[in-house]
Design an enzyme around this catalytic site. Structure first.
Site, PDB file in Angstrom:
ATOM      1  N   ASP A 231      -3.178  -3.182   3.056  1.00  0.00           N
ATOM      2  CA  ASP A 231      -2.307  -4.314   3.323  1.00  0.00           C
ATOM      3  C   ASP A 231      -3.056  -5.637   3.218  1.00  0.00           C
ATOM      4  O   ASP A 231      -4.169  -5.784   3.746  1.00  0.00           O
ATOM      5  CB  ASP A 231      -1.715  -4.166   4.734  1.00  0.00           C
ATOM      6  CG  ASP A 231      -0.831  -5.322   5.127  1.00  0.00           C
ATOM      7  OD1 ASP A 231       0.229  -5.495   4.506  1.00  0.00           O
ATOM      8  OD2 ASP A 231      -1.203  -6.059   6.064  1.00  0.00           O
ATOM      9  N   GLU A 291      -2.116  -4.037  -2.021  1.00  0.00           N
ATOM     10  CA  GLU A 291      -1.104  -5.089  -2.002  1.00  0.00           C
ATOM     11  C   GLU A 291      -1.775  -6.331  -2.584  1.00  0.00           C
ATOM     12  O   GLU A 291      -2.377  -7.130  -1.873  1.00  0.00           O
ATOM     13  CB  GLU A 291      -0.604  -5.371  -0.587  1.00  0.00           C
ATOM     14  CG  GLU A 291       0.517  -6.407  -0.577  1.00  0.00           C
ATOM     15  CD  GLU A 291       0.939  -6.851   0.810  1.00  0.00           C
ATOM     16  OE1 GLU A 291       2.024  -7.430   0.920  1.00  0.00           O
ATOM     17  OE2 GLU A 291       0.177  -6.640   1.768  1.00  0.00           O
TER      18      GLU A 291
END
Length: 566
Positions: A231, A291
């Site tokens: 993330d 990401e």
């Protein structure tokens, strides 16, 4: 004599061990040496919203376990589960208070183990979402860090004095609005938080932080996780000099002056950490998905690593910025990604992006367009990452009142920013109350479309969005040309029909997609591609799309996928 026997025994043992090791490693590659993730189909699950086993209105791991049969039959090889670690849920799990446990609302570690075991039975791997940039402010590390300026974990986070009384260290702003610095009265210093104040940034320049996080990945690999989606990797490092970011014109949804995040994103040290995470991942034949929000292909290319030693699967979010059915724009984007040198990764929506059914739909032909988009990104060269419910044509259900908003970014940015609740609503299983997700009111309301767009109804309809996804996924898994073949754009001047050739070992599959609302015809001369006849044998098509020789007739938003005959 005894020494000779001992030597022979030792040699046999070494040979056996080597052979066993080789067999174990080969389980993660196919006959031609392709790693398992390269030909897999990934599927993101937002755990709060997928399946509620205990009817408390929130999804859980037992619910996911109970749906492994559905995932297998759909054609999913790996599920990426958004954070389900213990958390105060300030940002719905992206504020982690314990990296090595399961939040009680989702179950227990025993439930996780059962999910992994059931996944193995159904050939579905588990990918966890790893929040690398920050922890929760209730994590024991941070509680100790803020206890005093000399605490053991003080330097695990970013602490600084303000510029003056009531003045933060610099002008950096938080994604959720306001200053990215919060004053803690215990030690009278500010801590840095790129995201919400309850998500203090970890100090990755501290080797102790790096070691702890690397060890966390090892812990989960041993537990059965097959990889991580990392993330917000761009935000892991910031300028140690705390240089102010350049301010640009206008304000954002939260009312803050817009700024270029030059000094608190995308620092070179990110790639050093990714290499170390990759080294650990390789020990377990695991995959790392990133990401990675990038502005161009050159930037995306960096995340693969100069020696393919960083992320195997950096997500191409630039593909999602083509928010209309435009063959010229899609061709341009695909060509760039296909030439980046790594294995492409395609997504068309996720838990942070408005659902593709809404973004591409025209309000009249949304189902046809949803089928077209499914046939599109599932037949490109690369690995697709689906978002739960995409295969049903699930739509956004955005809140209409501020008091109904659950997402913190929607609460701080209303009404310009409605938040991400709309794309996170419960999975639509059937026509029962709450779409069969839960007998209790779910944490987010389901849209009225659940009555027509759900697993039960669409499974019985051969012309449904779900049926198209199943057909394409089944073909993808058995057709080596779609799995490994090269990508070649066709008829590149056609503004309406997106067409391309996938070629592999003297075989080819042609994909033609009508991205317009009128009937289209497209002819293909494939002689220079090694297919002189160019005749097309239908593999999958929508009801009124067909081929005659090397010419394809496509209904509005029609799909044709065919094998090319020599």
């Amino acid at each position: 004599m005894y020494k000779q026997i001992a030597v022979i025994t030792l040699l046999l043992t070494l040979v056996f061990c080597f052979s066993f090791s080789a067999i174990a490693q080969n389980k993660s590659v196919d006959a031609e040496g392709h790693p398992w993730w390269k030909h897999a189909v990934f599927y993101e699950i937002y755990p709060r919203s997928f399946a509620d086993s205990n009817n408390d209105g929130i999804g859980d791991l037992k619910g996911i376990t109970g749906k492994m049969g559905y995932l297998h039959d759909l054609g999913v090889d790996a599920i990426w589960i958004s954070p389900c670690f213990p958390s105060p849920q300030v940002d719905f799990g992206y504020d982690v208070s314990d990296y090595e446990n399961i939040d009680p609302m989702y179950g227990t570690l025993a439930d996780f183990d059962r999910m992994v075991a059931q996944g193995k039975k159904k050939d579905v791997r588990i990918i966890f979402d790893f929040v690398v940039n920050h922890s929760s402010d209730l994590h024991p590390w941070f509680l100790d860090s803020k206890s005093s300026r000399t605490s053991e974990h003080r330097d695990w986070y970013i602490w600084r004095d303000g510029k003056g009384p009531g003045q933060p260290p610099n002008n950096w702003t938080s994604i959720f609005g306001g200053s990215a610095w919060k004053l803690d009265p215990t030690t009278n210093q500010y801590y840095y938080h790129f995201f919400y104040a309850g998500q203090p940034d970890l100090n990755w320049r501290n080797p102790a932080v790096e070691n702890a996080m690397l060890d966390t990945t090892r812990w989960w690999y041993k537990r059965g996780v097959s990889g991580f989606r990392l993330d917000a990797v761009d935000t892991m490092f910031e300028d140690p000099k705390l240089t102010d970011n350049p301010v640009t014109s206008g304000t954002n949804a939260q009312g803050d002056p817009n700024q270029d995040r030059t000094y608190n994103t995308k620092f070179p040290e990110v790639h050093d950490v990714l290499k170390k995470l990759r080294t650990v991942a390789d020990e377990s034949n695991a995959v790392l998905i990133g990401e990675t929000w990038t502005s161009d292909i050159a930037e995306l290319k960096q995340y693969y690593g100069e020696h393919s030693n960083e992320l195997q699967m950096p997500m191409d979010f630039m593909f999602t910025t083509v928010n209309k059915l435009s063959p010229p724009e899609f061709r341009k984007q695909i060509a760039a990604v296909d030439g980046a040198g790594g294995w492409p990764v395609y997504v068309i929506s996720n838990h942070d992006i408005v659902r593709s059914y809404i973004r591409y739909g025209d309000g009249k032909n949304n189902d046809a367009i949803a089928k077209l988009m499914g046939a599109f990104y599932l037949t490109l060269r690369g690995t697709p990452i689906m978002y739960y419910g995409e295969e049903l044509g699930m739509e956004n259900n955005d809140p209409t009142r501020k008091e109904d908003v659950r997402d913190p970014i929607g609460q701080t940015g209303w009404p310009k920013e409605k938040g991400r609740d709309g794309e996170r609503t419960p999975m639509q299983w059937n026509t029962d109350i709450n779409a069969g997700f839960s007998t209790k009111d779910p944490w987010l309301p389901v849209p009225a479309s659940y009555k027509t767009h759900n697993v039960t109804i669409e499974s019985k309809d051969p012309n449904s969005v779900l049926s198209m996804y199943k057909k394409v996924l089944a073909l993808r898994h058995k057709n080596e040309t779609l799995l490994e073949g090269s990508y070649t754009a066709l008829n590149e001047n056609d503004p309406n029909v997106m067409s391309y050739l996938r070629s592999y070992k003297n075989k080819a599959v042609l994909v033609a997609l009508n991205m317009s609302s009128t009937e289209q015809k497209a002819s293909f001369n494939l002689a220079d591609k090694g297919f002189p006849s160019g005749h097309l044998k239908e593999l999958i098509s929508t009801s009124h799309s067909k081929a005659a020789g090397s010419e394809v007739t496509l209904e509005p938003f029609g799909v044709f996928i065919g094998e090319v005959e020599k």
